[in-house]
Enzyme design. Structure first.
Site, PDB file in Angstrom:
ATOM      1  N   GLU A  48     -59.388  98.266 -85.906  1.00 52.95           N
ATOM      2  CA  GLU A  48     -60.436  98.747 -86.816  1.00 52.95           C
ATOM      3  C   GLU A  48     -59.819  99.243 -88.125  1.00 52.95           C
ATOM      4  OE1 GLU A  48     -63.171 102.585 -87.611  1.00 52.95           O
ATOM      5  OE2 GLU A  48     -62.129 102.425 -85.693  1.00 52.95           O
ATOM      6  N   ASP A  52     -60.683  97.506 -91.632  1.00 55.72           N
ATOM      7  CA  ASP A  52     -61.273  98.278 -92.729  1.00 55.72           C
ATOM      8  C   ASP A  52     -60.597  97.938 -94.055  1.00 55.72           C
ATOM      9  OD1 ASP A  52     -62.909 100.658 -93.759  1.00 55.72           O
ATOM     10  OD2 ASP A  52     -60.874 101.309 -94.220  1.00 55.72           O
ATOM     11  N   ASP A 121     -67.714 100.129 -85.993  1.00 58.58           N
ATOM     12  CA  ASP A 121     -66.289  99.974 -85.685  1.00 58.58           C
ATOM     13  C   ASP A 121     -65.979  98.558 -85.216  1.00 58.58           C
ATOM     14  OD1 ASP A 121     -65.951 102.642 -86.259  1.00 58.58           O
ATOM     15  OD2 ASP A 121     -65.775 103.288 -84.174  1.00 58.58           O
ATOM     16  N   GLU A 124     -65.423  95.869 -87.822  1.00 52.26           N
ATOM     17  CA  GLU A 124     -64.118  95.969 -88.465  1.00 52.26           C
ATOM     18  C   GLU A 124     -62.971  95.615 -87.519  1.00 52.26           C
ATOM     19  OE1 GLU A 124     -64.978  99.247 -91.949  1.00 52.26           O
ATOM     20  OE2 GLU A 124     -64.277  99.989 -90.015  1.00 52.26           O
TER      21      GLU A 124
END
Length: 233
Positions: A48, A52, A121, A124
């Protein structure tokens, strides 16, 4: 665990992994890893983190080219609206990630499969997994196919309450107010329903895990309704 099906997941995201373990890690919540006590497995948190960063780069470059005359401040705000929890969790719902995420029994019982924060979450973490497995090209395809479409509507939600207030004032109407309709569920999994009213007339209803989120959703629905009434949709 019984719901996990990598073939179905790959069909939804339109990408076939060379390293299947990356996809499974991307769908493994920390509660699941702690419950099974498998020291050889990792949760999705590191993926994640990577996803991101990849998402920020892809979305920034896309908006930079898509809106050549937009100043930096507005580009930043537009990017924030597109990658906010609401939009990412909405895309994850569309991709059925909640059906396949690996959760502990406790997390599942408390509504984890439909929790916005977890679904956000997952978008990502899957992106991070795709990037490690195939590089930037399939990562861009994933983001552009499922997120960077219909940007005008996606960006509305981020500032929905402010946008609605501005629309109402522009039309010369009165004050926008929010009224709680109901509150249900245990403390760890609340559900709020809020009405948004203009001059004490109900315009729309929104539901969320917090009062703020329910208000935001109500405002968003009200904006869509007003735009449709004005022939903008």
């Amino acid at each position: 665990m019984l719901n996990y099906n990598e073939k179905e997941l790959e069909n939804y995201i339109q990408y076939e992994f060379k390293n299947k373990a990356l996809l499974k890690q991307a769908m493994s919540h920390s509660s699941f890893i702690n419950e099974i006590k498998n020291s050889n497995m990792e949760s999705y948190e590191r993926l994640e983190y990577l996803g991101d960063a990849v998402l920020e780069l892809i979305s920034s470059e896309f908006l930079y080219h898509e809106y050549p005359d937009m100043p930096e401040g507005k580009l930043t705000k537009l990017r924030a609206s597109i990658v906010c929890e609401y939009t990412l969790s909405s895309v994850s719902r569309f991709l059925h990630f909640g059906d396949y995420v690996l959760l502990s029994k406790g997390e599942e019982m408390t509504g984890g499969r439909d929790r916005d924060s977890i679904l956000c979450d997952l978008f990502e973490s899957v992106l991070g997994a795709i990037y490690l497995d195939g590089g930037m090209e399939p990562s861009e395809k994933y983001v552009k196919t499922f997120l960077l479409t219909d940007i005008e509507h996606k960006s509305l939600f981020y500032d929905a309450k402010t946008t609605l207030q501005e629309m109402v004032q522009k039309d010369g109407k009165g004050v926008v107010t929010y009224m709680q309709v109901s509150e249900s569920g245990p403390d760890h999994n609340k559900c709020y329903v809020m009405d948004v009213l203009v001059d004490d007339v109900k315009l729309a209803t929104g539901e969320g895990r917090s009062k703020k989120n329910a208000q935001q959703r109500a405002a968003y629905e009200a904006i869509l309704k007003l735009k449709k009434m004005a022939g903008g949709l």
